[in-house]
Design an enzyme around this catalytic site. Structure first.
Site, PDB file in Angstrom:
ATOM      1  N   TYR A 283       0.859  -1.182   0.000  1.00  0.00           N
ATOM      2  CA  TYR A 283       0.000   0.000   0.000  1.00  0.00           C
ATOM      3  C   TYR A 283       0.891   1.226   0.000  1.00  0.00           C
ATOM      4  O   TYR A 283       1.585   1.473   0.990  1.00  0.00           O
ATOM      5  CB  TYR A 283      -0.879  -0.056   1.243  1.00  0.00           C
ATOM      6  CG  TYR A 283      -1.856   1.092   1.423  1.00  0.00           C
ATOM      7  CD1 TYR A 283      -2.754   1.431   0.416  1.00  0.00           C
ATOM      8  CD2 TYR A 283      -1.893   1.808   2.611  1.00  0.00           C
ATOM      9  CE1 TYR A 283      -3.671   2.455   0.598  1.00  0.00           C
ATOM     10  CE2 TYR A 283      -2.807   2.842   2.797  1.00  0.00           C
ATOM     11  CZ  TYR A 283      -3.684   3.152   1.782  1.00  0.00           C
ATOM     12  OH  TYR A 283      -4.581   4.167   1.977  1.00  0.00           O
TER      13      TYR A 283
ATOM     14  N   HIS B  99      -9.615   9.393  11.419  1.00  0.00           N
ATOM     15  CA  HIS B  99      -9.500   8.319  12.411  1.00  0.00           C
ATOM     16  C   HIS B  99      -9.760   8.912  13.784  1.00  0.00           C
ATOM     17  O   HIS B  99      -8.859   9.443  14.421  1.00  0.00           O
ATOM     18  CB  HIS B  99      -8.110   7.692  12.376  1.00  0.00           C
ATOM     19  CG  HIS B  99      -7.852   6.873  11.146  1.00  0.00           C
ATOM     20  ND1 HIS B  99      -7.329   7.417  10.002  1.00  0.00           N
ATOM     21  CD2 HIS B  99      -8.054   5.563  10.879  1.00  0.00           C
ATOM     22  CE1 HIS B  99      -7.215   6.463   9.085  1.00  0.00           C
ATOM     23  NE2 HIS B  99      -7.650   5.340   9.590  1.00  0.00           N
TER      24      HIS B  99
END
Lengths: 661, 335
Positions: free
Chosen positions: A12, A538
């Site tokens: 990623y 988050h």
């Protein structure tokens, strides 16, 4: 000897700019990576151009900034899209990034119908965990279904959605909850595709067959393996019995994996290597429930951004397992094990029950707005945090065996992490402004008008989006049109649901006593502002601190996510708080803290102390403290009583009170 | 109080009346402060504001209803409408406190999502601080400050029965927000547990038939005339989500305010808030025994409303009477 073909191996990645990321991708491919996994930066994920005020500090931090077709073209320079398999972690703006991908493929001369890859395109979990949603749940589901319907008809090998249980686990989900909420999300999306009438009934099996999943694997790897076996069986059951899919191939539980980042530690970070390897075992051990694609985090993710070498190390872990060990030479190792079977059945029963609960609360989409799932997740997460604090849940190097020799890995000039080029943001903005100046405004306006019309009249959003991509529309412009039509949304936060900590632990009682004493001396209850500047969504950490603050006797003003520095400063003034607690996980802390300091000074609130929590590299922490920030908390600060005590101490200091005994 | 302190107080009051944010914040912090010096300054500030800056032209509104009904989103939508009409808005958002720690999580701000660059909106979150029915002791004094600086002051608080009594006794206009599909509000109204509000709102009218049914049930359950007299209680449907019905709600609120002014009831009502606040505080401190000593609730409220005195002066003199056991009516009347 017959060996199974290895899974797709990805890392990623993406950072700074399209050009820098392109170089990284080509290096990774030359080292044996077999697919690409694109990380976009937060402005791209939340639909802002790089020069938007909310983008400040976030450009190129957690991924690559993509503003327009020029960026996308640079990202895949010398990478033929017709032959590549590209996974894009993109949700709220997924139709837009796919449109750009298609437009670039056209320019490269590839046949868009042959493209292979994945768009994550699962917005529901963004409301619960990752926070990069833009629109309310209903129009978001509509965009999701539009992308699915479009690709099933026009790009048949594309995986249009990757239903994510990954982020649910990060938000605190137990294995049972992970199963239940992911499967409930999948059925909600499939039901929506069905109801949209875009796919003829006889082709609906194909839609079911294109649904894939993105799961998490934590350190309890036996249970995790069983979870994946349970997933396979439950999905097969859903596909057959709910949607009447007859072809077993179309019922297969296809999933990619990123192993757990939440459990990676900042203390003794080398231990993360064995954690990652064990977690990889969970998703490969059982052939019948093996991952199709794996991406592993780097050992130093809890410290900051990994360097190319760290990513290479993660890739090599996969290669050793796939190529050196004999794992791929055997059939399923766990079939027939009564222990495994019992565990699988237990998980299925629990998950089935929780799916029924979701259905009773109106299904997954309704459960976003009524907060049912968020409440359950926050409760699980709080339980986990309290168990770590009490030591019931052991984490080596964190709450036991903390003694360590000096690590040679984190020494050296760069302290073991990657530094993003500080000029990247400025260069990106310059490129963007130059691009805007050269395009044909007429074509842009026409394409945006088409997009607005499609958004309003309910026709599929993809064709007009692709038209926008070709015309040189930017990410911010595409999103702005849809914001205008659909409106913006704020999901219920985790703070609304957590019951008070009624344990009468001595440490907590002590904190409360200090809060009480300081409140008395200052004449009024201690008040804290907790909020997240920038675009990082988050919010679990901030919410846990808010809840702990309440349990410690503070009055917590919770301000939520996506705040500008000026919003934070003004809220602190209006609310008369004694301290501001910020949370930043995206790496934009230096810019954002500087801006907040300036804003506070401008309104005469310079005296309010600031603390920050997040993934903050040591060098940056030192810089922040030098510039007047009062404390920096990082993932190694797991004892929240200590964090609370520190905040009381800071409040006492700035108000000139004597230290408490 | 020394002359310089008096100047400070009058400067602060003047800045509040001009709507200066820093002054408002300072005053609210001051009212929160329980230390002796701060209390004296608070008393002087409130006295000054009440004598110099209270014209009763502005509007004090309470919004209450069960948790999760969308009060904050509704408030945010109302604020947008008021701002469009050029009105300045101050908000006191009250959330419950934890009985275990005394702490509180104040989350209305995040749900309200006001445009914080706008100087015409000011939000202060408050904890109920475990007392006083739904509202903590600071609410009324803070209202006095906010009323000096804003055209509209909005108190938002959770209420599910008797809890919203407080807010209805401290506001010009009380608006109760009911949850579609929940029969609770209807039952509460019928049973008389729910104080009759001036305006009933069914939010989330996007819920369609369910909202419609609740709307008509509430209409039926209501004895349409408000106990105050001369006010027909309207039942409105709104959707904070898509913004419908909000303008109409703002209109009805303004209409109620106008009707109070026309009937010359506003000043009397405002006096009653103060009387109620003082009564509650005394009762809290001295119990019903103390109230009896002062002649009982009814007499006390009447006495308080007939006086034209500032808040803390009234309160302190009655406190003294309770403590000394001496009730000297003449002295307190003439003070």
């Amino acid at each position: 000897m017959q060996r199974d073909r290895p899974w797709l191996m990805r890392t990623y990645s993406g950072h700074s700019s399209a050009k820098a990321s392109n170089e990284l991708y080509r290096t990774n491919l030359s080292r044996g990576q077999t697919g690409l996994s694109v990380a976009f930066d937060l402005p791209t994920q939340t639909g802002y151009d790089s020069d938007h005020p909310l983008a400040r500090g976030e450009v190129g931090k957690v991924g690559v900034p993509i503003n327009h077709i020029g960026d996308m073209e640079a990202l895949f320079d010398q990478i033929p899209l017709g032959e590549m398999n590209t996974s894009m972690t993109i949700n709220a703006t997924a139709p837009w990034l796919l449109a750009l991908y298609v437009a670039v493929a056209e320019r490269q001369g590839a046949d868009p119908g042959q493209l292979q890859g994945t768009t994550q395109n699962d917005v529901l979990k963004e409301y619960l965990s990752r926070g990069t949603y833009i629109f309310p749940p209903e129009p978001s589901v509509r965009l999701t279904t539009d992308l699915i319907a479009y690709t099933v008809k026009n790009i048949p090998k594309w995986n249009p959605t990757n239903i994510c249980s990954y982020h649910l686990q990060e938000a605190g989900a137990t294995p049972t909850q992970e199963l239940a909420y992911a499967l409930s999300t999948a059925t909600a999306i499939l039901d929506a595709v069905q109801a949209s009438g875009q796919i003829p009934a006889d082709r609906f099996q194909q839609v079911v067959g294109r649904i894939s999943f993105f799961v998490n694997a934590g350190i309890r790897f036996v249970e995790e393996t069983c979870k994946l076996r349970a997933f396979s069986r439950m999905w097969d059951d859903v596909a057959r019995n709910r949607y009447g899919v007859e072809d077993p191939k179309q019922r297969r539980f296809r999933y990619g994996v990123q192993v757990n980042s939440l459990g990676l530690t900042e203390s003794q970070p080398e231990n993360n290597v064995q954690r990652i390897v064990l977690e990889m075992l969970a998703v490969t051990l059982s052939k019948n429930a093996r991952a199709r694609a794996i991406q592993l985090p780097a050992w130093n993710e809890a410290l900051g951004l990994p360097r190319p070498w760290d990513q290479q190390w993660a890739l090599r872990m996969q290669q050793v397992l796939a190529l050196e060990t004999d794992l791929l030479e055997y059939g399923d190792l766990l079939d027939g094990s009564p222990v495994v079977e019992a565990k699988v059945l237990e998980l299925i029963a629990g998950a089935q029950q929780e799916m029924d609960n979701v259905a009773a609360h109106g299904g997954m989409v309704a459960c976003i707005d009524n907060g049912y799932v968020k409440r359950e997740l926050v409760q699980s997460h709080t339980r986990r945090m309290r168990n770590i604090e009490s030591g019931d849940l052991k984490i080596v190097g964190v709450n036991c065996y903390q003694e360590t020799a000096t690590s040679p890995l984190t020494g050296g000039e760069e302290s073991g992490i990657m530094k993003v080029d500080e000029l990247a943001e400025r260069e990106q903005i310059a490129t963007l402004q130059a691009f805007r100046a050269t395009r044909q405004q007429g074509a842009v306006d026409d394409a945006l008008a088409l997009l607005r019309a499609a958004a309003n009249d309910g026709s599929n959003i993809m064709p007009s989006s692709i038209q926008c991509a070709r015309a040189g529309v930017t990410t911010g412009e595409w999103s702005e049109v849809l914001r205008g039509v659909f409106g913006e949304y704020r999901a219920p936060t985790g703070i609304d649901f957590v019951a008070s900590d009624r344990s009468e632990s001595k440490a907590l009682e002590q904190v409360r006593e200090r809060v009480r004493a300081t409140s008395d001396e200052l004449g009024r209850p201690l008040r804290l502002l907790i909020g997240k500047p920038g675009l990082d969504g988050h919010s679990n950490g901030a919410e846990q601190i808010a809840v702990k603050g309440r349990d410690s006797g503070f009055e917590i003003v919770y301000e939520g996510i996506r705040l500008t520095p000026s919003q934070i400063a003004r809220a602190a003034q209006e609310e008369g708080v004694h301290l501001i607690g910020l949370s930043v996980l995206s790496g934009s802390h230096l810019e954002l803290v500087e801006d907040i300091h300036n804003e506070l000074e401008a309104i005469g609130c310079k005296g309010i102390p600031l603390v920050i929590g997040g993934i903050i590299p040591q060098d940056d922490a030192r810089q922040l403290l030098d510039r007047g920030l009062k404390a920096v908390f990082t993932p190694k600060d797991v004892d929240m009583n200590i964090i609370m005590n520190t905040m009381v101490t800071i409040i006492r200091q700035v108000n000139g009170l004597e230290p408490l005994a | 109080m020394s002359t310089s302190a008096a100047i400070q107080v009058s400067d602060l009051a003047a800045a509040i009346a001009k709507g200066e944010r820093a002054a408002l914040a300072e005053a609210l912090n001051l009212l929160d402060d329980r230390r002796q010096a701060a209390r004296q300054k608070s008393a002087a500030l409130l006295a000054h504001l009440q004598s110099e800056y209270s014209d009763n032209c502005n509007h004090l509104i309470g919004i209450t209803g069960p948790p999760g009904v969308g009060k904050s989103t509704l408030s945010a939508a109302l604020i947008a409408v008021w701002r469009k009409r050029g009105l300045r808005v101050g908000i006191l958002a009250v959330d419950p406190s934890s009985p275990f720690s005394g702490g509180a999580l104040l989350g209305d701000r995040v749900r309200m999502q006001t445009n914080s660059e706008d100087d015409g909106v000011f939000v202060r979150s408050l904890s109920s601080r475990g007392q006083f029915g739904g509202l903590s002791a600071e609410v009324w004094p803070m209202c006095i400050v906010m009323l000096a600086g804003f055209d509209i002051v909005l108190i938002e608080t959770v209420g599910v029965g008797q809890r919203e009594v407080d807010v209805s006794r401290l506001c010009d206009t009380t608006c109760y927000v009911a949850q579609p599909g929940s029969g609770d509000s209807v039952q509460f109204l019928k049973a008389g547990i729910l104080e009759v509000p001036h305006i009933l709102v069914v939010n989330k009218k996007d819920m369609g038939a369910v909202a419609q049914r609740t709307l008509s049930e509430l209409g039926n359950a209501l004895n349409a005339e408000h106990p105050d007299g001369q006010w027909q209680v309207p039942v409105l449907a709104t959707s904070a989500l898509n913004g419908s019905g909000i303008e109409a709600l703002a209109d009805v609120m303004a209409h109620h305010h106008q009707s109070l002014q026309e009937r010359k009831q506003l000043a009397r009502r405002r006096g009653s808030y103060q009387a109620y606040w003082i009564h509650k505080r005394l009762e809290e401190e001295f119990g019903s025994f103390g109230i009896d000593k002062l002649g009982g609730e009814k007499a006390l409220l009447e006495q308080l409303q007939s006086q034209d005195m500032d808040l803390f002066k009234q309160y302190d003199s009655l406190r003294q009477q309770c403590c000394n056991g001496e009730v000297d009516k003449h002295e307190s009347d003439n003070d």
